[in-house]
Write an enzyme that holds these catalytic residues in place. Structure first.
Site: not given
Ligand code: RIB
Length: 303
Positions: A184, A252
Site C-alpha cells: 500500500n 486483503d
Molecule cells: O489487513 C488487516 C489485518 O491486519 C487485520 O485483520 C489484522 O489482524 C492485521 O493482521
C-alpha cells in the site's frame, strides 16, 4: 492442473473499535462500537479467495486457546482448507484496530502463535505445489519461513505474490524472486524511501520498483485505487465510489481477489480491476472476513 492457491501467513483475532477520534494522552475515550472478528492478513486473503470459489489451502499457526479454535473454525466455514494450520501451545495472534470516523485505521498486532510456523510446516505442504498456481505471502510470520516458501514455490513452478505488509526489511534477492510485489502507499514509501501520497507518485514509483525488481509491482492507494506496473505498462486503476463503513481487510480483499482472478485466466490488469470491486464491497461492512464478498456479490457491482 494448477487450480489451487496456497496462502502461508497469519491468523489474528481482531478487536475493532469504532472511535470518534484518537484519544488524547491520559484520556479515557468511549468507543462508538466494538466488533470482534477473525482476521490476520494471511487468513483474510485466504478467506477472500475461498469465498470467491477457488480451492485455497492455508498454512500457519494458531494458539491452543479459545481464539485459536475460533480462527480455525471460521476459516474452515468460509471454505479455506485448514489441515495445514497447526495449533501450538500459547496464545493466538491478535490485532486491535482503531477505526476512525473518516475511514482511517490504526492497527496494532500481537504476533502470538503466528511466529511459531517453521520450515518444517512448509515441507509438509510439499504435495500441494504441483497443483497450485499461486503462493500468497505477507509479512506477519518469520522472514526466513517466507524466504524458504518462495524458494520452494519457484522450484516447483508456482507463481508467488508477496504482499509486503506490514513493511519490514526483506532481502531484495527475494523480492526479485516474486512474480507480484504488492504494497500500500505506506509500505511503498518504506521500500522506496520516499513519501508516496498521490496516484502520480505511485505510478512513478511502481514503474521504478518494477524495473528494479524485474517483476510486476502493485501499489494500492486506498480510496484512490491502485497502480499496476509490469510488462504490459503502468496503469492506474480507480477504486469504486462507495460509502465506507470500516476498512479493515480492504487490502486483503484486494489480494484475495487478484489471486482468484489470476487463476481464472485474467491478466494482472484485469485482475486488479476485479479486485477493486471485491474491496469496494468489503469496506461497506464491519470486520475483515465477515465483510468479504462472494463471487455473486462482486458480480452485482456494476462498472
Ligand atoms: O489487513 C488487516 C489485518 O491486519 C487485520 O485483520 C489484522 O489482524 C492485521 O493482521
Amino acid at each position: 492442473m494448477r487450480n489451487k492457491i496456497i496462502v502461508i501467513g497469519s491468523l489474528n483475532y481482531d478487536i475493532i473499535l469504532k472511535m470518534p477520534r484518537w484519544p488524547k494522552q491520559g484520556e479515557t475515550l468511549t468507543a462508538k462500537e466494538a466488533a470482534f472478528a477473525a482476521g490476520g492478513k494471511g487468513a483474510n486473503q485466504a478467506v477472500q479467495a475461498a469465498k470467491l470459489g477457488i480451492p485455497v489451502y492455508m498454512a500457519g499457526c494458531v494458539g491452543n486457546d479459545a481464539m485459536g479454535e475460533f480462527l480455525l473454525n471460521t476459516a474452515r466455514e468460509y471454505g479455506v482448507r485448514t489441515e495445514h494450520i497447526r495449533q501450538v501451545k500459547g496464545s493466538s495472534g491478535m490485532s486491535v484496530v482503531n477505526a476512525m470516523e473518516d475511514g482511517e485505521v490504526f492497527a496494532c498486532i500481537v504476533r502470538g502463535a503466528n511466529y511459531e510456523i517453521t520450515k518444517e510446516d512448509i515441507d509438509r505442504i510439499a504435495p500441494l505445489w504441483e497443483e497450485s498456481g499461486l503462493l500468497i505471502l505477507q509479512m506477519e510470520i518469520p522472514q526466513e519461513v517466507n524466504c524458504y516458501a518462495i524458494d520452494q514455490a519457484k522450484e516447483h513452478g508456482c507463481q508467488v505474490l508477496m504482499n509486503a505488509a506490514p513493511a519490514a526489511p526483506l532481502a531484495e534477492e527475494y523480492i526479485k524472486k516474486c512474480d507480484y510485489f504488492v504494497v500500500n502507499e505506506v509500505e511503498a514509501g518504506y521500500y522506496a524511501g520516499k513519501t508516496i501520497d498521490t496516484m502520480g507518485k505511485a505510478s512513478t514509483e511502481a514503474q521504478e520498483m518494477s524495473k528494479r525488481y524485474g517483476n510486476t509491482v502493485i501499489i494500492t492507494m486506498g480510496k484512490d485505487g491502485a497502480v499496476v506496473s509490469g510488462e504490459g505498462g503502468t496503469w492506474q486503476i480507480p477504486s469504486q465510489e462507495v460509502q465506507a463503513v470500516e476498512t479493515t481487510g480492504a487490502g486483503d480483499s484486494f489480494i484475495g481477489g487478484v489471486g482468484y482472478a489470476l487463476l481464472n485466466g485474467m491478466d494482472i490488469y484485469a485482475a486488479c480491476r476485479f479486485a477493486t470491486k471485491c474491496s469496494a464491497v468489503t469496506v461497506c461492512r464491519m470486520g475483515a472476513q465477515p465483510s468479504m464478498p462472494t463471487l455473486d456479490e462482486v458480480m452485482e457491482k456494476k462498472q
